[in-house]
Every structure is written in C-alpha cells, then in structure tokens.
Write a protein that holds these residues in place. Structure first.
Motif, PDB file in Angstrom:
ATOM      1  N   ALA A  33      31.329  40.800  48.381  1.00 35.30           N
ATOM      2  CA  ALA A  33      32.253  41.907  48.234  1.00 35.30           C
ATOM      3  C   ALA A  33      32.747  41.976  46.797  1.00 35.30           C
ATOM      4  O   ALA A  33      32.864  40.956  46.117  1.00 35.30           O
ATOM      5  CB  ALA A  33      33.442  41.769  49.185  1.00 35.30           C
ATOM      6  N   MET A  34      33.029  43.178  46.343  1.00 38.15           N
ATOM      7  CA  MET A  34      33.643  43.379  45.040  1.00 38.15           C
ATOM      8  C   MET A  34      34.768  44.392  45.200  1.00 38.15           C
ATOM      9  O   MET A  34      34.668  45.307  46.022  1.00 38.15           O
ATOM     10  CB  MET A  34      32.641  43.875  44.005  1.00 38.15           C
ATOM     11  CG  MET A  34      31.495  42.911  43.734  1.00 38.15           C
ATOM     12  SD  MET A  34      30.443  43.418  42.346  1.00 38.15           S
ATOM     13  CE  MET A  34      31.505  42.954  40.943  1.00 38.15           C
ATOM     14  N   GLY A  35      35.800  44.215  44.426  1.00 33.80           N
ATOM     15  CA  GLY A  35      36.923  45.110  44.560  1.00 33.80           C
ATOM     16  C   GLY A  35      37.754  45.204  43.304  1.00 33.80           C
ATOM     17  O   GLY A  35      37.460  44.578  42.282  1.00 33.80           O
ATOM     18  N   ALA A  49      41.035  48.823  46.005  1.00 30.81           N
ATOM     19  CA  ALA A  49      39.870  49.196  46.794  1.00 30.81           C
ATOM     20  C   ALA A  49      38.892  48.043  46.833  1.00 30.81           C
ATOM     21  O   ALA A  49      38.856  47.210  45.928  1.00 30.81           O
ATOM     22  CB  ALA A  49      39.187  50.439  46.222  1.00 30.81           C
ATOM     23  N   VAL A  50      38.099  47.995  47.869  1.00 30.37           N
ATOM     24  CA  VAL A  50      37.096  46.949  48.020  1.00 30.37           C
ATOM     25  C   VAL A  50      35.851  47.532  48.662  1.00 30.37           C
ATOM     26  O   VAL A  50      35.934  48.472  49.457  1.00 30.37           O
ATOM     27  CB  VAL A  50      37.649  45.770  48.861  1.00 30.37           C
ATOM     28  CG1 VAL A  50      37.982  46.229  50.273  1.00 30.37           C
ATOM     29  CG2 VAL A  50      36.677  44.609  48.888  1.00 30.37           C
ATOM     30  N   ILE A  51      34.714  46.981  48.297  1.00 27.44           N
ATOM     31  CA  ILE A  51      33.450  47.381  48.899  1.00 27.44           C
ATOM     32  C   ILE A  51      32.669  46.122  49.235  1.00 27.44           C
ATOM     33  O   ILE A  51      32.567  45.198  48.433  1.00 27.44           O
ATOM     34  CB  ILE A  51      32.649  48.322  47.977  1.00 27.44           C
ATOM     35  CG1 ILE A  51      31.372  48.795  48.674  1.00 27.44           C
ATOM     36  CG2 ILE A  51      32.328  47.648  46.644  1.00 27.44           C
ATOM     37  CD1 ILE A  51      30.696  49.956  47.952  1.00 27.44           C
ATOM     38  N   THR A  57      33.779  50.347  52.718  1.00 29.55           N
ATOM     39  CA  THR A  57      34.816  50.481  51.706  1.00 29.55           C
ATOM     40  C   THR A  57      36.189  50.619  52.335  1.00 29.55           C
ATOM     41  O   THR A  57      36.332  51.055  53.480  1.00 29.55           O
ATOM     42  CB  THR A  57      34.567  51.694  50.798  1.00 29.55           C
ATOM     43  OG1 THR A  57      34.591  52.894  51.585  1.00 29.55           O
ATOM     44  CG2 THR A  57      33.216  51.577  50.109  1.00 29.55           C
ATOM     45  N   ASN A  58      37.179  50.258  51.555  1.00 29.44           N
ATOM     46  CA  ASN A  58      38.558  50.405  51.978  1.00 29.44           C
ATOM     47  C   ASN A  58      39.416  50.612  50.737  1.00 29.44           C
ATOM     48  O   ASN A  58      39.218  49.936  49.724  1.00 29.44           O
ATOM     49  CB  ASN A  58      39.038  49.187  52.755  1.00 29.44           C
ATOM     50  CG  ASN A  58      40.402  49.396  53.371  1.00 29.44           C
ATOM     51  OD1 ASN A  58      40.703  50.456  53.899  1.00 29.44           O
ATOM     52  ND2 ASN A  58      41.248  48.368  53.313  1.00 29.44           N
ATOM     53  N   CYS A  59      40.342  51.542  50.830  1.00 32.48           N
ATOM     54  CA  CYS A  59      41.224  51.841  49.711  1.00 32.48           C
ATOM     55  C   CYS A  59      42.675  51.770  50.151  1.00 32.48           C
ATOM     56  O   CYS A  59      42.998  52.025  51.314  1.00 32.48           O
ATOM     57  CB  CYS A  59      40.949  53.233  49.146  1.00 32.48           C
ATOM     58  SG  CYS A  59      39.328  53.442  48.383  1.00 32.48           S
ATOM     59  N   ALA A  60      43.523  51.448  49.208  1.00 37.85           N
ATOM     60  CA  ALA A  60      44.950  51.455  49.477  1.00 37.85           C
ATOM     61  C   ALA A  60      45.411  52.878  49.753  1.00 37.85           C
ATOM     62  O   ALA A  60      44.854  53.847  49.224  1.00 37.85           O
ATOM     63  CB  ALA A  60      45.715  50.871  48.296  1.00 37.85           C
ATOM     64  N   ILE A  69      35.451  53.907  45.216  1.00 33.11           N
ATOM     65  CA  ILE A  69      34.787  52.683  44.785  1.00 33.11           C
ATOM     66  C   ILE A  69      33.313  52.764  45.143  1.00 33.11           C
ATOM     67  O   ILE A  69      32.941  53.272  46.200  1.00 33.11           O
ATOM     68  CB  ILE A  69      35.445  51.437  45.408  1.00 33.11           C
ATOM     69  CG1 ILE A  69      34.878  50.162  44.780  1.00 33.11           C
ATOM     70  CG2 ILE A  69      35.284  51.425  46.927  1.00 33.11           C
ATOM     71  CD1 ILE A  69      35.657  48.903  45.155  1.00 33.11           C
ATOM     72  N   SER A  70      32.477  52.276  44.262  1.00 30.37           N
ATOM     73  CA  SER A  70      31.046  52.254  44.502  1.00 30.37           C
ATOM     74  C   SER A  70      30.456  50.996  43.890  1.00 30.37           C
ATOM     75  O   SER A  70      31.110  50.300  43.113  1.00 30.37           O
ATOM     76  CB  SER A  70      30.367  53.506  43.934  1.00 30.37           C
ATOM     77  OG  SER A  70      30.546  53.588  42.533  1.00 30.37           O
ATOM     78  N   ARG A  71      29.218  50.728  44.227  1.00 32.82           N
ATOM     79  CA  ARG A  71      28.598  49.483  43.795  1.00 32.82           C
ATOM     80  C   ARG A  71      27.124  49.684  43.513  1.00 32.82           C
ATOM     81  O   ARG A  71      26.432  50.402  44.238  1.00 32.82           O
ATOM     82  CB  ARG A  71      28.805  48.421  44.888  1.00 32.82           C
ATOM     83  CG  ARG A  71      28.191  47.069  44.628  1.00 32.82           C
ATOM     84  CD  ARG A  71      28.493  46.148  45.799  1.00 32.82           C
ATOM     85  NE  ARG A  71      27.854  44.855  45.662  1.00 32.82           N
ATOM     86  CZ  ARG A  71      27.894  43.888  46.569  1.00 32.82           C
ATOM     87  NH1 ARG A  71      28.572  44.087  47.700  1.00 32.82           N
ATOM     88  NH2 ARG A  71      27.277  42.742  46.370  1.00 32.82           N
ATOM     89  N   ASP A  72      26.656  49.048  42.464  1.00 33.54           N
ATOM     90  CA  ASP A  72      25.243  49.021  42.129  1.00 33.54           C
ATOM     91  C   ASP A  72      24.794  47.576  42.298  1.00 33.54           C
ATOM     92  O   ASP A  72      25.001  46.742  41.414  1.00 33.54           O
ATOM     93  CB  ASP A  72      25.005  49.503  40.703  1.00 33.54           C
ATOM     94  CG  ASP A  72      23.530  49.641  40.374  1.00 33.54           C
ATOM     95  OD1 ASP A  72      22.699  48.969  41.000  1.00 33.54           O
ATOM     96  OD2 ASP A  72      23.202  50.444  39.472  1.00 33.54           O
ATOM     97  N   ASN A  73      24.208  47.279  43.425  1.00 31.88           N
ATOM     98  CA  ASN A  73      23.832  45.903  43.732  1.00 31.88           C
ATOM     99  C   ASN A  73      22.792  45.349  42.757  1.00 31.88           C
ATOM    100  O   ASN A  73      22.807  44.162  42.434  1.00 31.88           O
ATOM    101  CB  ASN A  73      23.294  45.813  45.161  1.00 31.88           C
ATOM    102  CG  ASN A  73      24.376  46.035  46.203  1.00 31.88           C
ATOM    103  OD1 ASN A  73      25.558  45.797  45.960  1.00 31.88           O
ATOM    104  ND2 ASN A  73      23.966  46.488  47.379  1.00 31.88           N
TER     105      ASN A  73
END
Length: 121
Positions: A33-35, A49-51, A57-60, A69-73
């Motif tokens: 996870a990254m946030g 936020a966390v992904i 995903t989850n945001c405050a 929030i997004s992610r490039d693995n």
C-alpha cells in the motif's frame, strides 16, 4: 536501503490544483500500500488518502471529491491529484508506503521526507 521521495508541492491559490508524486526506490520486493498523510502547524499528522496493491482507495472526508490518489506499480510511484484546493489543505504532505524488501521479509512502513503545500491568495 528503501527510500521514498516526494515532489510536486508548492504555493497555489485557493481553487488551484497540484499533483504530488512519490517514488519508492531500493531493494523492494513488493509494495502492499502507498498513501499520503499531511501535517499542518499545531496539528497531528492525518491520513489523506491510501491505495492498496489491489487498487482499493480511501480518502479522508475532508478531501473526498477533490483529491484523487493513483499508483503506477511499474514505477513504484504514487500520485495525489489535488483539485479545488483550500487554505485548510495547507500542510506538509508525507508519502507513506507499506512494503517488503530484500532486507526484511515481513512488510514494514516507510516515510518520505515531506513536501510543503501552501494554499493562499
């Protein structure tokens, strides 16, 4: 050996936008996870936020509908697109990652150095 480096912070006017990025490097085996967290002067650090690895995903509540929030693995990088910024969003934003490395079989938590976001006229 693991390092997280944030970038993209700066000064913007209310209603403006910024995109933060955080790249994880080192002997990483897997990122679970990254946030993003933030800490304003006189305030406790709070989750923004966390992904997860699976894309959940989850945001405050304070940023919901404005931040994404997004992610490039492939790049071990997490992004935070910040729109409709408010003065209340002013804080140091910290990248966070829960990952496993070559040195540690069990997953551990790492933090970036932080990047300043200031929303002001």
């Amino acid at each position: 050996q693991v390092q997280l480096v944030e970038s993209g912070g700066g000064l913007v006017q209310p209603g403006g936008s910024l995109r933060l990025s955080c790249a994880a490097s080192g002997s990483i085996v897997s990122i679970y996870a990254m946030g993003w967290y933030r800490q304003a002067p006189g305030k406790q650090r709070e989750l923004v936020a966390v992904i997860t690895r699976g894309g959940s995903t989850n945001c405050a509540d304070s940023v919901k509908g404005r931040f994404t929030i997004s992610r490039d693995n492939a790049k071990n990088t997490v992004y935070l697109q910040m729109n409709s910024l408010k003065p209340e969003d002013t804080a140091v934003y910290y990248c966070n990652a829960e990952l496993s490395s070559v040195s540690t079989i069990s997953r551990a938590v790492y933090w970036g150095q932080g990047t300043q976001v200031t929303v002001s006229s």
